[in-house]
Design an enzyme around this catalytic site. Structure first.
Site, mmCIF file in Angstrom:
data_model
loop_
_atom_site.group_PDB
_atom_site.id
_atom_site.type_symbol
_atom_site.label_atom_id
_atom_site.label_comp_id
_atom_site.label_asym_id
_atom_site.label_seq_id
_atom_site.Cartn_x
_atom_site.Cartn_y
_atom_site.Cartn_z
ATOM 1 N N SER A 1 5.032 7.472 10.560
ATOM 2 C CA SER A 1 5.128 8.185 11.839
ATOM 3 C C SER A 1 5.175 7.217 13.021
ATOM 4 O O SER A 1 4.683 6.088 12.936
ATOM 5 C CB SER A 1 3.924 9.116 11.989
ATOM 6 O OG SER A 1 2.739 8.338 12.001
ATOM 7 N N GLU B 1 9.819 1.372 10.889
ATOM 8 C CA GLU B 1 10.777 2.473 10.677
ATOM 9 C C GLU B 1 9.993 3.757 10.883
ATOM 10 O O GLU B 1 9.121 4.083 10.070
ATOM 11 C CB GLU B 1 11.343 2.439 9.257
ATOM 12 C CG GLU B 1 12.156 1.211 8.927
ATOM 13 C CD GLU B 1 13.512 1.194 9.592
ATOM 14 O OE1 GLU B 1 13.941 2.230 10.140
ATOM 15 O OE2 GLU B 1 14.138 0.131 9.580
ATOM 16 N N LYS C 1 0.861 -1.188 0.000
ATOM 17 C CA LYS C 1 0.000 0.000 0.000
ATOM 18 C C LYS C 1 0.893 1.232 0.000
ATOM 19 O O LYS C 1 1.469 1.601 1.026
ATOM 20 C CB LYS C 1 -0.919 0.039 1.224
ATOM 21 C CG LYS C 1 -2.004 1.103 1.054
ATOM 22 C CD LYS C 1 -2.523 1.673 2.339
ATOM 23 C CE LYS C 1 -1.729 2.813 2.891
ATOM 24 N NZ LYS C 1 -1.647 4.015 2.031
ATOM 25 N N GLU D 1 9.048 16.321 16.292
ATOM 26 C CA GLU D 1 9.370 16.174 14.869
ATOM 27 C C GLU D 1 8.406 17.041 14.060
ATOM 28 O O GLU D 1 7.187 16.882 14.161
ATOM 29 C CB GLU D 1 9.226 14.714 14.420
ATOM 30 C CG GLU D 1 9.653 14.516 12.967
ATOM 31 C CD GLU D 1 9.401 13.103 12.427
ATOM 32 O OE1 GLU D 1 8.353 12.521 12.733
ATOM 33 O OE2 GLU D 1 10.257 12.607 11.672
ATOM 34 N N CYS E 1 13.196 11.347 7.310
ATOM 35 C CA CYS E 1 13.220 10.824 8.681
ATOM 36 C C CYS E 1 14.584 11.120 9.306
ATOM 37 O O CYS E 1 14.704 11.255 10.514
ATOM 38 C CB CYS E 1 12.936 9.338 8.678
ATOM 39 S SG CYS E 1 13.941 8.446 7.503
HETATM 40 P P1 NAD Z 1 2.071 8.230 8.378
HETATM 41 O O1 NAD Z 1 2.364 7.412 9.575
HETATM 42 O O2 NAD Z 1 0.938 9.180 8.464
HETATM 43 O O3 NAD Z 1 1.750 7.283 7.123
HETATM 44 C C1 NAD Z 1 2.632 6.270 6.703
HETATM 45 C C2 NAD Z 1 1.847 5.184 5.985
HETATM 46 O O4 NAD Z 1 0.965 4.558 6.927
HETATM 47 C C3 NAD Z 1 0.957 5.706 4.842
HETATM 48 O O5 NAD Z 1 0.966 4.786 3.780
HETATM 49 C C4 NAD Z 1 -0.411 5.746 5.500
HETATM 50 O O6 NAD Z 1 -1.470 5.648 4.564
HETATM 51 C C5 NAD Z 1 -0.358 4.533 6.401
HETATM 52 N N1 NAD Z 1 -1.287 4.560 7.536
HETATM 53 C C6 NAD Z 1 -1.801 5.644 8.158
HETATM 54 N N2 NAD Z 1 -2.635 5.249 9.153
HETATM 55 C C7 NAD Z 1 -2.626 3.901 9.169
HETATM 56 C C8 NAD Z 1 -3.276 2.914 9.969
HETATM 57 N N3 NAD Z 1 -4.107 3.243 10.955
HETATM 58 N N4 NAD Z 1 -3.036 1.609 9.709
HETATM 59 C C9 NAD Z 1 -2.183 1.248 8.719
HETATM 60 N N5 NAD Z 1 -1.558 2.139 7.916
HETATM 61 C C10 NAD Z 1 -1.769 3.453 8.137
HETATM 62 O O7 NAD Z 1 3.434 8.965 7.993
HETATM 63 P P2 NAD Z 1 3.672 10.077 6.876
HETATM 64 O O8 NAD Z 1 3.146 11.369 7.348
HETATM 65 O O9 NAD Z 1 3.232 9.571 5.549
HETATM 66 O O10 NAD Z 1 5.272 10.148 6.828
HETATM 67 C C11 NAD Z 1 6.020 10.937 7.670
HETATM 68 C C12 NAD Z 1 6.598 10.127 8.821
HETATM 69 O O11 NAD Z 1 7.316 9.005 8.314
HETATM 70 C C13 NAD Z 1 7.601 10.914 9.647
HETATM 71 O O12 NAD Z 1 7.375 10.667 10.998
HETATM 72 C C14 NAD Z 1 8.947 10.330 9.212
HETATM 73 O O13 NAD Z 1 9.981 10.466 10.160
HETATM 74 C C15 NAD Z 1 8.584 8.914 8.969
HETATM 75 N N6 NAD Z 1 9.549 8.253 8.083
HETATM 76 C C16 NAD Z 1 10.411 7.352 8.649
HETATM 77 C C17 NAD Z 1 11.370 6.728 7.874
HETATM 78 C C18 NAD Z 1 12.322 5.730 8.485
HETATM 79 O O14 NAD Z 1 12.928 4.968 7.746
HETATM 80 N N7 NAD Z 1 12.499 5.716 9.794
HETATM 81 C C19 NAD Z 1 11.460 7.011 6.501
HETATM 82 C C20 NAD Z 1 10.562 7.927 5.956
HETATM 83 C C21 NAD Z 1 9.614 8.544 6.763
#
Ligand code: NAD
Length: 497
Positions: free
Chosen positions: A228, A249, A174, A385, A283
């Site tokens: 996140s 991650e 997804k 963050e 991130c």
């Molecule tokens: P997010 O957590 O909002 O979304 C990430 C993914 O999870 C998306 O595909 C989203 O549709 C899905 N998602 C959302 N709610 C969900 C649920 N209840 N159940 C299952 N899936 C769900 O994050 P974002 O805003 O898209 O990205 C930013 C965050 O990602 C920041 O915190 C950043 O630090 C982190 N990030 C971490 C890494 C790493 O490798 N550590 C890399 C890139 C981004």
């Protein structure tokens, strides 16, 4: 307007709900890229069912032969690199020199995984008994649900999908709602490379619907998540309750420490790139600088001068150095974070506001921002963050305090120390609580063949990238072969003291 489809069992299929969401460019809200399915649990369950079926034959293909297919995928990513970079830039904003790097990461990951399929080594060990052989080897896990963020729409999915497939698993992916077109092309490339029907599937939609359905499906044996800390922690809890394996991650609040003896030109180059590369939406972005008092004013003055000169704009334009933030709510979050910092008494050195000159008014642009005189425990911006182009700068008077400040953080992804003192460098490598430490380099810039991940609120102990990704996507089978032709008891059953 182009309507895109899900990719299930090697077919492009409409979502069951027949509802769609729009993919909008963050550089220009009037640029609608296309409509993607708002899939529901039924779509996810269909994809998981075919992935479960396809697993039976995919896992039987010898690993090096699976590697051959992934090598071809690397060739196709190479061929489509520039085209895919533009697709990515249009939907998530970072300049094309960055999105080309994003594709390169997938290319490197494909070639690395292709060779690793010949090195999925197991172990042999001596037995407690004569005429008995002990060995242990890796086996695939089953259907993997892959859920990712939008900021590295090809690289981050590749870190999970490619090793998962190399190890003999099948995948339901997804993509993030903000970068679905990249997910679409990922499927085109794996299909062309020869990945059999059902082995790799893409379902578009909301995390709260599609993502939840992936996590809930009992036939998904592993969830690989990037996003996140809030969502990842929720997913981790759900996986724990159903004994699913889970690799998380998550967020970061990465600091660079600058000691007084550091090469200041190098420091400024590193801070500029670390804080404002990908518009601060990595991130691993440098979002805190902990700077020695002797060079504090110089650091702020020189960095602000460079930050003010950064060319902000549409990432598709050749001279753009910093693109937009991902959407309106991110823009509002940057505005809010700066307002809170001001209220709490921090000093806004540059930026701090939405950029609206000319064409910028149609997109989500925020000026590169430096917030100075930030104090741990006092200022929210030291701890939270933001995921935008905002750097919080804190003064320190000594190395020990700087390390303590760096570790005063709920996350632990990346970190950096600038110094010429080798003793301090090694002490920092030992004492910093983070999955990654750079010496005399910014907090960003992972390499595909090295472990990637973090501690504390950033992860749950796994490392993507490099050889460690293969630990996530395999389980161990232990085998005892007794060729004594008699019942031999191991010491657990036979200990005589
Ligand atoms: P997010 O957590 O909002 O979304 C990430 C993914 O999870 C998306 O595909 C989203 O549709 C899905 N998602 C959302 N709610 C969900 C649920 N209840 N159940 C299952 N899936 C769900 O994050 P974002 O805003 O898209 O990205 C930013 C965050 O990602 C920041 O915190 C950043 O630090 C982190 N990030 C971490 C890494 C790493 O490798 N550590 C890399 C890139 C981004």
């Amino acid at each position: 307007m182009e309507k895109f489809k899900n990719y299930i069992n090697g077919e492009w299929v409409e979502g069951k709900s027949r509802e769609y969401f729009q993919n909008v460019s963050p550089a220009n809200k009037n640029d609608i890229i296309g409509e993607f399915p708002l899939s529901n649990a039924e779509d996810v369950n269909d994809a998981v069912a075919v992935a479960k079926e396809a697993y039976k034959s995919w896992k039987m293909i010898p690993a090096p032969k699976r590697g051959d297919i992934l090598r071809i995928a690397g060739d196709i990513f190479t061929r489509r690199k520039k085209e895919l970079a533009k697709i990515m830039t249009r939907e998530m904003g970072k300049p094309t020199f960055e999105t080309e790097g994003d594709v390169q990461e997938a290319i490197d990951t494909c070639y690395y995984a292709a060779t690793e399929t010949r090195r999925l080594f197991g172990h042999t060990a001596p037995s407690e008994m004569d005429n008995k052989m002990n060995l242990s080897f890796r086996t695939p896990i089953g259907v993997c649900g892959i859920i990712t963020a939008w900021n590295f729409p090809i690289a981050v999915p590749s870190w999970k999908i490619i090793p998962a497939l190399a190890c003999g698993n099948t995948v339901v992916f997804k993509p993030a709602k903000e970068a679905p077109h990249s997910g679409h092309v990922f499927a085109e490339i794996l299909e062309e490379a020869g990945v059999p029907k059902g082995v790799f599937n893409v379902v578009h939609g909301k995390g709260s619907v599609c993502g939840e359905a992936i996590v809930d499906n009992k036939d998904v044996r592993l969830v690989g998540f990037t996003g996140s800390t809030e969502v990842g922690t929720h997913i981790g809890g759900r996986c724990g309750a159903t004994n699913k394996q889970c690799s998380l991650e998550m967020g970061g609040k990465n600091a660079m420490i600058v000691m007084a003896d550091a090469n200041m030109d190098l420091v400024i180059d590193g801070a500029l790139w670390g804080a404002f590369g990908t518009t601060g939406q990595r991130c691993t972005a440098t979002s805190r600088a902990i700077v020695h008092a002797d060079v504090y004013d110089e650091f702020i003055e020189k960095l602000a001068e460079r930050a003010n000169k950064l060319r902000i704009g549409d990432g598709l334009k050749a001279d753009t150095e910093m693109g937009p933030v991902i959407h309106q709510s991110s823009l509002e979050n940057c505005v809010r974070a700066v307002a809170v910092a001001k209220e709490e008494g921090a000093r806004i050195v540059c930026g701090g506001e939405v950029a609206t000159d000319g064409d910028l008014k149609d997109g989500c642009f925020f000026k590169p921002t430096i917030v100075a005189d930030v104090v741990p425990g006092k200022h929210t911006i030291f701890h939270e963050e933001i995921f935008g182009p905002i750097l919080a700068v804190t003064k320190t008077t000594n190395f020990k305090e700087a390390i303590e400040m760096q570790n005063d953080c709920e996350y632990g992804l990346s970190s950096a120390l600038y110094t010429k003192d080798v003793n301090k460098a090694f002490a920092a490598i030992r004492d910093i609580e983070a999955g990654i430490t750079y010496i005399n380099a910014p907090t960003i810039g992972a390499e595909a063949h090295m472990p990637f991940g973090g501690v504390k609120g950033t992860g749950n102990g796994h490392r993507e990238g490099g050889w460690t990704a293969f630990d996530i996507f395999t389980e161990w089978k232990t085998v005892y072969v007794d060729y004594s032709d008699s019942l031999q008891r191991a010491q657990i059953d036979n200990y005589d003291d």
